[in-house]
Design a protein around this motif. Structure first.
Motif, PDB file in Angstrom:
ATOM      1  N   GLU A 150      17.801 -49.603  11.706  1.00 45.48           N
ATOM      2  CA  GLU A 150      17.988 -50.376  10.482  1.00 45.48           C
ATOM      3  C   GLU A 150      17.388 -51.755  10.657  1.00 45.48           C
ATOM      4  O   GLU A 150      17.008 -52.142  11.765  1.00 45.48           O
TER       5      GLU A 150
ATOM      6  N   TYR B 139      13.295 -54.485  12.722  1.00 44.46           N
ATOM      7  CA  TYR B 139      13.919 -53.175  12.913  1.00 44.46           C
ATOM      8  C   TYR B 139      14.650 -53.131  14.255  1.00 44.46           C
ATOM      9  O   TYR B 139      14.095 -53.503  15.290  1.00 44.46           O
TER      10      TYR B 139
ATOM     11  N   TYR C 202      23.474 -47.324  17.734  1.00 40.81           N
ATOM     12  CA  TYR C 202      23.347 -47.004  16.314  1.00 40.81           C
ATOM     13  C   TYR C 202      23.483 -45.504  16.068  1.00 40.81           C
ATOM     14  O   TYR C 202      24.196 -45.084  15.153  1.00 40.81           O
TER      15      TYR C 202
ATOM     16  N   LYS D   9      26.421 -44.033  13.841  1.00 38.41           N
ATOM     17  CA  LYS D   9      26.024 -43.514  12.536  1.00 38.41           C
ATOM     18  C   LYS D   9      25.878 -41.996  12.525  1.00 38.41           C
ATOM     19  O   LYS D   9      26.130 -41.343  11.511  1.00 38.41           O
TER      20      LYS D   9
END
Length: 459
Positions: free
Chosen positions: A124, A131, A137, A141
């Protein structure tokens, strides 16, 4: 304090023995089979679309070029582990350890590929428009494992401190012996150079890495080839030693104490796993910033990085110390001196060690720069952008403290904190392997076919 340190050392030794080897090697084998031996079957394709596309215009979203991401990630692995670590593996595992190092490298390619693919998928943009991504992450996620995500980020953030200290102390000791520089002066020089690099962020790190890393690697390879050429008559015997003693014990010879089959396997696997960092997840942090049209396209750089780091650099180091006879001339307790001893046969007793020390100095600067970036990203993920700047200062201070040999008790924590983030990362990759397979199949069956049609139409 000594009792506590001994307990930590023993526990770390246990974790990084067979338990970690089973996890990393077993995980890599599982991924290799699930992905249909992608890293082997598609290796020619990997070469074509990595090193063969260095000057290709950036495609897809990202912050830095694919090559800059590759050299940044490679900077954290190439260097001391290749030049110093391989002789240690030979000293305790014998020449046969090199065979098992090759085996684990081929298997580890699938692990590093998977890390990068997941890093790209779940990355992200941060507040600065850069980025960011990595295991913390895709663990949170992709699996909603918040604690495991926190454990990875916190473990890596802390591990960078002793990691930096060990790196700087190794080079300050070498420069003191080779050039007579006091360790405190080396510490100040390293602090200054590294500060210039890391305060420029990932763009400057990538820019520096893409220039320094190829130069370092080519220079080292050139010198090693010179050592191998003057000892070319020893090659047939060396190849025999590697393949025969990968399965059979080898007796003592000169300063070499001998090694059994189990030692060859253990040291070969350990060196292969540690040198290319497949399974540690750190490479995906750098690669997550890359411009790429498809996650698997950037993942190819992971396969190529393991090839360069272990198959090329570690192998060249192994051949250098084996053909020169340094593995028999230098005692296991001084295994790190084998490469300098080998180069002394080519450049002389004075210039050989200086050449190796100079290369290690440059390697360490680039390595620490990338390690600090990794640590900053963990602090940013856990506590925000301000915390990342605080940790940057902490890491830079650790450069000087490590150079003068301070806080050595902290160094005992390196392997322990390493395990804190490697274990959740590998387990997460295995649970997310279905997604890696889906993206890989999409790359093979859809992305490549569409690109082929577009090229045909444009042609």
């Amino acid at each position: 304090m000594e009792t506590i340190l001994n307990a930590i050392s023993e526990f770390s030794g246990f974790i990084w023995g067979y338990p970690m080897m089973i996890l990393l090697l077993g995980g890599g084998l599982f991924l290799t089979i699930r992905l249909g031996f992608f890293q082997i079957i598609f290796f020619p394709h990997t070469l074509k679309h990595t090193i063969g596309k260095i000057f290709e215009k950036n495609k897809g979203d990202g912050t830095i070029s694919p090559f800059q991401a590759f050299t940044s990630a490679l900077a954290s692995t190439a260097g001391a582990t290749n030049i110093v670590g391989v002789p240690v593996a030979i000293a305790f595992g014998g020449p046969g350890a090199i065979f098992w190092m090759w085996v684990v490298a081929i298997i580890g390619m699938s692990t590093k590929y998977s890390e990068i693919v997941l890093g790209i998928k779940y990355r992200e943009k941060n507040k600065d428009g850069v980025y960011v991504g990595g295991p913390m992450y895709y663990i949170r996620k992709g699996l909603n494992w918040k604690f495991a995500s926190w454990l990875f980020a916190f473990g890596l953030m802390i591990e960078i401190i002793p990691g930096v200290m060990v790196q700087t102390n190794s080079i300050s000791t070498l420069t003191e012996g080779s050039f007579g520089l006091p360790t405190w002066l080396t510490g100040i020089i390293l602090m200054t150079l590294i500060s210039i690099v890391v305060f420029g962020g990932i763009k400057r790190i990538g820019s520096v890495a893409e220039k320094i890393v190829p130069f370092m690697i080519l220079t080292y390879i050139g010198g090693a080839i010179g050592v191998m050429v003057i000892n070319i008559d020893q090659f047939p015997e060396v190849m025999k030693l590697i393949f025969v003693h990968a399965f059979q014990p080898i007796s003592a010879a000169g300063g070499f104490a001998g090694a059994g089959f189990a030692a060859a396997v253990r040291w070969g696997l350990a060196r292969g796993l540690y040198s290319n960092e497949a399974g540690m997840g750190t490479a995906s942090i750098a690669h997550s910033a890359a411009h790429t049209p498809h996650p698997s396209r950037q993942g190819l750089w992971g396969i190529f990085s393991v090839f360069i780091d272990t198959i090329v650099l570690c192998t060249i180091t192994a051949f250098t110390v084996l053909v020169s006879g340094a593995w028999k001339d230098v005692k296991p307790s001084n295994a790190s001196d084998m490469v300098s001893d080998a180069f002394a046969g080519l450049m002389g007793e004075t210039w050989g060690p200086i050449f190796v020390s100079s290369l290690l100095l440059i390697f360490v600067i680039s390595t620490i720069g990338v390690l600090i970036f990794y640590g900053e990203k963990q602090a940013e993920y856990l506590y925000g952008s301000k915390a990342s700047k605080v940790m940057r200062v902490v890491y830079i201070c650790a450069v000087f403290v490590g150079a003068i040999g301070g806080l050595q008790f902290v160094w005992e924590l390196v392997d322990l904190t390493l395990a804190l983030f490697v274990i959740p990362n590998v387990i997460a990759i295995l649970f997310l392997s279905k997604e890696v397979k889906e993206l890989t199949d999409d790359y093979r069956n859809n992305f490549l076919q569409q690109r082929s049609k577009d090229n045909t139409f444009s042609g």
